[in-house]
Structure formats: C-alpha cells, structure tokens
Design a protein around this motif. Structure first.
Motif, PDB file in Angstrom:
ATOM      1  N   GLY A  20      -2.285  15.360  -4.754  1.00  8.37           N
ATOM      2  CA  GLY A  20      -2.701  14.390  -3.755  1.00  8.37           C
ATOM      3  C   GLY A  20      -2.281  12.970  -4.095  1.00  8.37           C
ATOM      4  O   GLY A  20      -1.750  12.248  -3.251  1.00  8.37           O
ATOM      5  N   VAL A  21      -2.519  12.573  -5.353  1.00 10.12           N
ATOM      6  CA  VAL A  21      -2.166  11.218  -5.772  1.00 10.12           C
ATOM      7  C   VAL A  21      -0.652  11.029  -5.748  1.00 10.12           C
ATOM      8  O   VAL A  21      -0.140   9.992  -5.305  1.00 10.12           O
ATOM      9  CB  VAL A  21      -2.734  10.917  -7.168  1.00 10.12           C
ATOM     10  CG1 VAL A  21      -2.202   9.586  -7.693  1.00 10.12           C
ATOM     11  CG2 VAL A  21      -4.256  10.895  -7.131  1.00 10.12           C
ATOM     12  N   PHE A 200      -2.275  -0.980   0.470  1.00  6.87           N
ATOM     13  CA  PHE A 200      -3.181  -0.457   1.487  1.00  6.87           C
ATOM     14  C   PHE A 200      -2.698   0.899   2.003  1.00  6.87           C
ATOM     15  O   PHE A 200      -3.512   1.787   2.286  1.00  6.87           O
ATOM     16  CB  PHE A 200      -3.296  -1.450   2.642  1.00  6.87           C
ATOM     17  CG  PHE A 200      -4.322  -2.525   2.414  1.00  6.87           C
ATOM     18  CD1 PHE A 200      -5.646  -2.323   2.777  1.00  6.87           C
ATOM     19  CD2 PHE A 200      -3.969  -3.734   1.832  1.00  6.87           C
ATOM     20  CE1 PHE A 200      -6.602  -3.323   2.556  1.00  6.87           C
ATOM     21  CE2 PHE A 200      -4.908  -4.727   1.606  1.00  6.87           C
ATOM     22  CZ  PHE A 200      -6.231  -4.516   1.970  1.00  6.87           C
ATOM     23  N   ALA A 201      -1.375   1.058   2.135  1.00  3.95           N
ATOM     24  CA  ALA A 201      -0.838   2.345   2.573  1.00  3.95           C
ATOM     25  C   ALA A 201      -1.169   3.440   1.561  1.00  3.95           C
ATOM     26  O   ALA A 201      -1.491   4.574   1.937  1.00  3.95           O
ATOM     27  CB  ALA A 201       0.671   2.244   2.780  1.00  3.95           C
ATOM     28  N   PHE A 202      -1.098   3.118   0.273  1.00  6.58           N
ATOM     29  CA  PHE A 202      -1.448   4.102  -0.748  1.00  6.58           C
ATOM     30  C   PHE A 202      -2.912   4.509  -0.629  1.00  6.58           C
ATOM     31  O   PHE A 202      -3.239   5.701  -0.702  1.00  6.58           O
ATOM     32  CB  PHE A 202      -1.175   3.549  -2.143  1.00  6.58           C
ATOM     33  CG  PHE A 202      -1.699   4.425  -3.241  1.00  6.58           C
ATOM     34  CD1 PHE A 202      -1.044   5.595  -3.591  1.00  6.58           C
ATOM     35  CD2 PHE A 202      -2.872   4.102  -3.917  1.00  6.58           C
ATOM     36  CE1 PHE A 202      -1.537   6.435  -4.589  1.00  6.58           C
ATOM     37  CE2 PHE A 202      -3.376   4.917  -4.913  1.00  6.58           C
ATOM     38  CZ  PHE A 202      -2.703   6.087  -5.250  1.00  6.58           C
ATOM     39  N   LEU A 203      -3.801   3.537  -0.467  1.00  8.95           N
ATOM     40  CA  LEU A 203      -5.218   3.859  -0.322  1.00  8.95           C
ATOM     41  C   LEU A 203      -5.448   4.758   0.890  1.00  8.95           C
ATOM     42  O   LEU A 203      -6.239   5.707   0.842  1.00  8.95           O
ATOM     43  CB  LEU A 203      -6.040   2.573  -0.181  1.00  8.95           C
ATOM     44  CG  LEU A 203      -6.105   1.667  -1.418  1.00  8.95           C
ATOM     45  CD1 LEU A 203      -6.844   0.384  -1.082  1.00  8.95           C
ATOM     46  CD2 LEU A 203      -6.784   2.390  -2.575  1.00  8.95           C
ATOM     47  N   ALA A 204      -4.752   4.460   1.979  1.00  9.90           N
ATOM     48  CA  ALA A 204      -4.908   5.257   3.198  1.00  9.90           C
ATOM     49  C   ALA A 204      -4.429   6.687   2.995  1.00  9.90           C
ATOM     50  O   ALA A 204      -5.135   7.650   3.323  1.00  9.90           O
ATOM     51  CB  ALA A 204      -4.137   4.596   4.345  1.00  9.90           C
ATOM     52  N   HIS A 205      -3.242   6.843   2.436  1.00  8.92           N
ATOM     53  CA  HIS A 205      -2.697   8.190   2.264  1.00  8.92           C
ATOM     54  C   HIS A 205      -3.435   8.960   1.173  1.00  8.92           C
ATOM     55  O   HIS A 205      -3.596  10.189   1.274  1.00  8.92           O
ATOM     56  CB  HIS A 205      -1.201   8.112   1.964  1.00  8.92           C
ATOM     57  CG  HIS A 205      -0.384   7.642   3.122  1.00  8.92           C
ATOM     58  ND1 HIS A 205      -0.362   8.311   4.327  1.00  8.92           N
ATOM     59  CD2 HIS A 205       0.424   6.565   3.274  1.00  8.92           C
ATOM     60  CE1 HIS A 205       0.448   7.676   5.165  1.00  8.92           C
ATOM     61  NE2 HIS A 205       0.917   6.617   4.551  1.00  8.92           N
ATOM     62  N   GLN A 206      -3.870   8.266   0.145  1.00 10.91           N
ATOM     63  CA  GLN A 206      -4.636   8.949  -0.905  1.00 10.91           C
ATOM     64  C   GLN A 206      -5.919   9.526  -0.329  1.00 10.91           C
ATOM     65  O   GLN A 206      -6.320  10.644  -0.671  1.00 10.91           O
ATOM     66  CB  GLN A 206      -4.943   7.964  -2.032  1.00 10.91           C
ATOM     67  CG  GLN A 206      -5.436   8.617  -3.307  1.00 10.91           C
ATOM     68  CD  GLN A 206      -6.941   8.858  -3.311  1.00 10.91           C
ATOM     69  OE1 GLN A 206      -7.669   8.143  -2.612  1.00 10.91           O
ATOM     70  NE2 GLN A 206      -7.398   9.834  -4.074  1.00 10.91           N
TER      71      GLN A 206
END
Length: 215
Positions: A20-21, A200-206
């Motif tokens: 996931g990460v 922010f995109a990483f937080l969203a996709h994570q």
C-alpha cells in the motif's frame, strides 16, 4: 492464559501495508510529476495551444500509469484499457483543465476556493469510479475514503495554485563551479507548491490503498 497464533497473519498484514505504501508513493509521484509539468506549461509559462495540448497529453499519460498502479495493487491482472477505464481516466484528465479555467474565470481567493471545492468533488467521483471498474467492494467507508482523498488532493492543488498566484519570490543558490561552468539553481514558490501537492497526493493515495488492502 493461552495465546492462539495464526501463522502468516502478521506477515500478510505487513506485506499489504508495504504494498500500500509503495503503491501510494508511486501513484503520488506520477501525479505530482504529471500535474506539475501540466501546471508549469499552462499556468506558469505563457499559455499556447501547443502547450495546452502537450499538457493534456502529459495528464493522460499520468492518469494511465496511475490507474495501472491502482489496478496492479488492488485487483487481479486484467486488461488495462477497457471503455470504462478509459472513461475513468478521461474524467481525471478533464478535472484539471476544468479546475484552472474555473479558478481563472472567477479569480482571486473566491475563484481558488470554488474551483478547489469543485475539483474535490470531481476527484471523489473519479476515485469511486476507479473502485467500480476494478470491481472492488463499495461501502460507506469506501465513499468516505474517496471523499477524504479527493479533498486532500484538491487542498494540495489549491496550495499549488496559491503559490503561483499570491507569492512572488525567487531564491538563487550560490554558484556551483564545475570546470569552467558556474551553475546557479533557481527555486520559485510554485516549485515548492508542487512538492506540497505531491505530499498531499501521497496522503490521499495512502489512505485509499489502506482502505482497499486492509479491510
């Protein structure tokens, strides 16, 4: 007191989290690069028809690769390009020009806010469509995660646009001498905005991958 252990349980959980990460980092990187290049072409630089077309091509390639990452991490290997998946990619591609056109049409802080809200709504719909085309279970949690992810990406995009509209500073590094050549790196506010958008995109996709892979 006895403890019942399930062999492989923690191993599967760890593998899912790592997948996931990793997938989230890959998806966020692709999105930051695609949106950052498109943003530079159509917002920062002088906008031309050629630049707009090139930007759309970059967005489409980024959407295609990001959809491939999501499918590879969450669903069995299947044909990537189907009519429904192409429609999902086009929704993502269309969201960004619509966002910037609306923001510029209204202008100012109000335009930034209204366009950001619209972008968040469109991205929420697009994330739900991704779940449907890959036949993933839908629930209230799924919709809530899509809304949260859409809001996070839209917030990052709003910060990116604000960095280009409302800030006007440039940092020049000290010269780096390489042989007979002196290199000077120029850092502008919107470039840091792209990095913030990527975070922010990483937080969203994570969050999306966590919800999908760790039910």
């Amino acid at each position: 007191m006895s403890v019942i252990r399930q062999p492989g349980l923690f191993g599967r959980h760890t593998r899912r989290r790592v997948v996931g990460v990793t997938a989230a980092a890959g998806a966020a990187t692709l999105e930051a690069v695609a949106v950052g290049l498109w943003f530079t072409l159509v917002v920062v630089e002088t906008r031309t028809a050629a630049a707009a077309l090139a930007g759309l091509g970059i967005l489409f390639c980024g959407a295609l690769l990001r959809l491939g990452i999501f499918g590879a991490a969450t669903a069995p290997v299947q044909v990537l390009l189907t009519p429904r998946r192409i429609a999902t990619m086009l929704t993502l591609v269309a969201a960004w020009p619509l966002w910037i056109l609306l923001a510029e049409r209204i202008d100012g802080v109000l335009g930034l806010t209204v366009a950001g809200i619209l972008l968040g709504l469109v991205l929420t719909v697009q994330f739900v469509l991704e779940c449907r085309v890959f036949r993933l279970p839908e629930s209230r949690r799924c919709y809530a995660t899509a809304a949260l992810a859409g809001g996070l990406v839209a917030l990052g995009a709003s910060i990116l646009l604000a960095s280009a509209w409302f800030t006007n500073w440039t940092v020049l590094t000290e010269p780096f001498v390489v042989g007979d050549t002196a290199l000077i790196f120029r850092i502008e506010a919107y470039q840091l905005g792209i990095l913030v958008f990527g975070a922010f995109a990483f937080l969203a996709h994570q969050r999306r991958f966590q919800q999908t892979l760790e039910p």
